[in-house]
Design an enzyme around this catalytic site. Structure first.
Site, short mmCIF file in Angstrom:
data_model
loop_
_atom_site.label_atom_id
_atom_site.label_comp_id
_atom_site.label_asym_id
_atom_site.label_seq_id
_atom_site.Cartn_x
_atom_site.Cartn_y
_atom_site.Cartn_z
N ARG A 30 0.84 -1.20 0.00
CA ARG A 30 0.00 0.00 0.00
C ARG A 30 0.87 1.26 0.00
NH1 ARG A 30 -4.93 -1.87 -0.04
NH2 ARG A 30 -5.40 -3.77 1.12
N ASP A 31 0.45 2.24 -0.82
CA ASP A 31 1.15 3.52 -0.84
C ASP A 31 1.02 4.19 0.52
OD1 ASP A 31 2.07 5.58 -3.38
OD2 ASP A 31 1.62 6.49 -1.44
N ILE A 32 2.10 4.80 0.98
CA ILE A 32 2.12 5.42 2.31
C ILE A 32 1.27 6.68 2.36
CG2 ILE A 32 4.14 6.94 2.02
CD1 ILE A 32 5.20 5.76 4.69
N ASN A 88 4.45 6.63 -13.39
CA ASN A 88 5.12 7.92 -13.55
C ASN A 88 6.57 7.65 -13.95
OD1 ASN A 88 2.85 9.38 -12.72
ND2 ASN A 88 3.38 9.13 -10.56
N GLU A 96 9.15 10.15 -8.47
CA GLU A 96 9.93 10.55 -7.28
C GLU A 96 10.81 9.43 -6.76
OE1 GLU A 96 7.00 11.99 -4.54
OE2 GLU A 96 6.74 13.90 -5.61
N VAL A 97 10.36 8.19 -6.92
CA VAL A 97 11.13 7.03 -6.47
C VAL A 97 11.60 6.28 -7.71
CG1 VAL A 97 11.10 4.89 -5.16
CG2 VAL A 97 9.82 6.88 -4.31
N HIS A 101 7.59 1.38 -10.45
CA HIS A 101 6.41 0.96 -9.69
C HIS A 101 5.16 1.35 -10.47
CE1 HIS A 101 7.77 4.94 -8.37
NE2 HIS A 101 6.50 5.27 -8.23
N HIS A 103 1.35 2.34 -10.09
CA HIS A 103 0.34 2.77 -9.13
C HIS A 103 -0.98 2.12 -9.53
CE1 HIS A 103 2.45 6.36 -7.31
NE2 HIS A 103 3.14 6.28 -8.44
P1 AMP Z 1 6.18 8.37 -7.89
O1 AMP Z 1 5.96 9.86 -7.77
O2 AMP Z 1 5.43 7.77 -9.05
O3 AMP Z 1 7.66 8.03 -7.90
O4 AMP Z 1 5.51 7.74 -6.62
C1 AMP Z 1 6.19 7.39 -5.46
C2 AMP Z 1 5.16 6.90 -4.49
O5 AMP Z 1 5.81 6.22 -3.43
C3 AMP Z 1 4.34 8.04 -3.85
O6 AMP Z 1 2.95 7.83 -4.15
C4 AMP Z 1 4.65 7.88 -2.35
O7 AMP Z 1 3.53 8.18 -1.54
C5 AMP Z 1 5.07 6.44 -2.25
N1 AMP Z 1 5.94 6.12 -1.13
C6 AMP Z 1 7.03 6.80 -0.72
N2 AMP Z 1 7.60 6.19 0.33
C7 AMP Z 1 6.84 5.08 0.58
C8 AMP Z 1 6.91 4.03 1.55
N3 AMP Z 1 7.87 3.97 2.48
N4 AMP Z 1 5.96 3.06 1.53
C9 AMP Z 1 4.98 3.10 0.61
N5 AMP Z 1 4.86 4.06 -0.35
C10 AMP Z 1 5.78 5.04 -0.35
#
Ligand code: AMP
Length: 116
Positions: A30-32, A88, A96-97, A101, A103
């Site tokens: 689950r997204d945080i 993304n 951002e990560v 992944h 969504h």
């Molecule tokens: P993106 O902008 O597509 O890279 O999305 C990164 C997603 O990772 C965002 O929706 C964040 O809320 C989610 N996220 C960041 N840290 C965590 C975590 N520790 N556990 C779960 N989701 C996370």
């Protein structure tokens, strides 16, 4: 495994996550910071930075990510009403990560794909 990659560290069990499905090659959690009633991230366990490098580097694994996303969508009861699956990618994509992944979003009408 990259020790400075957040999602690699979730795969390694070093950072907690609410895992909803795990296969030999994928993980869904689950997204945080959920943006919808159902907001699950689906990743390959091995590190690829984004969907472009995954899709070109290992299309079979990319398909396994999609299969896991579909299984989670079914388990979360999203198949009847529909859902959104998005990657993304890069700066303009708002990534951002940098561990690829998907969504998986659903549970309410999600509106237009992009705000204009
Ligand atoms: P993106 O902008 O597509 O890279 O999305 C990164 C997603 O990772 C965002 O929706 C964040 O809320 C989610 N996220 C960041 N840290 C965590 C975590 N520790 N556990 C779960 N989701 C996370």
């Amino acid at each position: 495994m990259s020790s400075d990659c957040l999602f690699c560290r979730i795969v390694a069990g070093e950072i907690p996550a609410t895992i909803v499905r795990e296969t030999a090659t994928t993980l869904a959690f689950r997204d945080i910071d959920p943006k919808a009633p159902v907001h699950v991230l689906v990743i390959p366990k091995v590190h690829y930075a984004d969907v472009a490098t995954l899709g070109q580097g290992d299309p079979e694994l990319a398909g396994q990510v999609l299969a896991t996303a579909a299984e989670v969508a079914e388990a979360e009861g999203l198949l009847a009403d529909g859902f959104r699956l998005l990657f993304n990618t890069g700066g303009y994509g708002g990534q951002e990560v940098f561990h690829v992944h998907a969504h998986l979003l659903g549970g309410v009408p999600l509106g237009p794909m992009l705000a204009r």
